[in-house]
Write a protein that holds these residues in place. Structure first.
Motif, PDB file in Angstrom:
ATOM      1  N   THR A  20       0.868  -1.168   0.000  1.00 60.79           N
ATOM      2  CA  THR A  20       0.000   0.000   0.000  1.00 60.79           C
ATOM      3  C   THR A  20       0.907   1.221   0.000  1.00 60.79           C
ATOM      4  OG1 THR A  20      -1.629  -1.200   1.314  1.00 60.79           O
ATOM      5  CG2 THR A  20      -1.844   1.198   1.226  1.00 60.79           C
ATOM      6  N   ILE A  21       0.691   2.087  -0.970  1.00 62.84           N
ATOM      7  CA  ILE A  21       1.537   3.272  -1.107  1.00 62.84           C
ATOM      8  C   ILE A  21       0.783   4.483  -0.569  1.00 62.84           C
ATOM      9  CG2 ILE A  21       2.729   4.781  -2.727  1.00 62.84           C
ATOM     10  CD1 ILE A  21       3.116   2.317  -4.532  1.00 62.84           C
ATOM     11  N   PHE A  22       1.369   5.122   0.427  1.00 68.15           N
ATOM     12  CA  PHE A  22       0.830   6.341   1.015  1.00 68.15           C
ATOM     13  C   PHE A  22       1.676   7.523   0.557  1.00 68.15           C
ATOM     14  CE2 PHE A  22      -0.163   2.900   3.964  1.00 68.15           C
ATOM     15  CZ  PHE A  22      -1.529   3.071   4.135  1.00 68.15           C
ATOM     16  N   LYS A  23       1.265   8.716   0.926  1.00 69.27           N
ATOM     17  CA  LYS A  23       2.004   9.914   0.528  1.00 69.27           C
ATOM     18  C   LYS A  23       3.438   9.896   1.058  1.00 69.27           C
ATOM     19  CE  LYS A  23       1.830  14.917   0.475  1.00 69.27           C
ATOM     20  NZ  LYS A  23       1.066  16.111   0.807  1.00 69.27           N
ATOM     21  N   TYR A  28       3.492  -2.805   3.942  1.00 67.05           N
ATOM     22  CA  TYR A  28       3.188  -4.190   3.596  1.00 67.05           C
ATOM     23  C   TYR A  28       3.016  -4.940   4.907  1.00 67.05           C
ATOM     24  CZ  TYR A  28       3.842  -9.056   2.309  1.00 67.05           C
ATOM     25  OH  TYR A  28       3.680 -10.403   2.179  1.00 67.05           O
ATOM     26  N   ASN A  29       1.846  -5.524   5.123  1.00 64.79           N
ATOM     27  CA  ASN A  29       1.514  -6.152   6.410  1.00 64.79           C
ATOM     28  C   ASN A  29       1.785  -5.157   7.534  1.00 64.79           C
ATOM     29  OD1 ASN A  29       0.594  -8.483   5.235  1.00 64.79           O
ATOM     30  ND2 ASN A  29       2.485  -9.610   5.552  1.00 64.79           N
ATOM     31  N   ASP A  30       2.607  -5.507   8.491  1.00 61.78           N
ATOM     32  CA  ASP A  30       2.882  -4.595   9.606  1.00 61.78           C
ATOM     33  C   ASP A  30       4.239  -3.911   9.465  1.00 61.78           C
ATOM     34  OD1 ASP A  30       4.470  -6.777  10.081  1.00 61.78           O
ATOM     35  OD2 ASP A  30       4.018  -6.920  12.216  1.00 61.78           O
TER      36      ASP A  30
END
Length: 168
Positions: A20-23, A28-30
């Motif tokens: 998951t790409i955030f700003k 990835y997982n935890d």
């Protein structure tokens, strides 16, 4: 920022599905990948698997480096990488790590967990020689180009105040 890492993830369909790409981070997982500020106080309690400590010569103190390195104690196989250009002659975390790396490299200190890779010219090398530039630059002719170094060497020759910067 994380633009190169984002591009690598987006270029690989399998990774792109998992991450998951955030700003300001990639998750990835935890686990997360993110750039950190230079403020050390807020990093206590981190437990990093990987620390890439870039531009160590620009660090004003050893505090952030030490906080992140001691944070790896909970990890069975942590990796800490220090990257930098040379520092000025002064007390600094950069020069401490350089001195330690040379001691391990030269066999004066035994530390199987520390792999020193040092690219540098010796004091006897001719700073204006392309052979010296290649010796001191692992990316010579890849991202550090001879024509740039030639221009900068001419500048250093004409401007003695710039010589130390060029040599670093």
């Amino acid at each position: 920022q994380n633009h190169d890492a984002r591009g690598m993830i987006r270029a690989d369909p399998d990774l792109d599905k998992l991450a998951t790409i955030f700003k300001r981070a990639i998750s990835y997982n935890d686990t997360s990948y993110k750039a950190l500020s230079c403020e050390a106080g807020s990093k206590h309690g981190f437990s990093p698997h990987l620390v890439v400590n870039d531009e160590l010569h620009a660090h004003k103190s050893a505090e952030l480096t030490e906080v992140l390195m001691t944070g790896t104690l909970k990890r069975t196989q942590p990796l800490v990488v220090h990257l930098t250009t040379a520092d000025f002659e002064r007390e600094s975390i950069c020069n401490q790590k350089h001195q330690y790396a040379c001691a391990v490299r030269d066999g004066d200190v035994e530390d199987a967990s520390f792999l020193p890779v040092v690219y540098e010219a010796s004091i006897e090398d001719d700073w204006a020689s392309p052979e010296t530039w290649e010796k001191a630059n692992p990316n010579y002719n890849v991202s550090v180009f001879p024509d740039y170094l030639e221009r900068e060497a001419k500048r250093a020759e004409a401007d003695p105040a710039y010589l130390n910067t060029f040599r670093r």
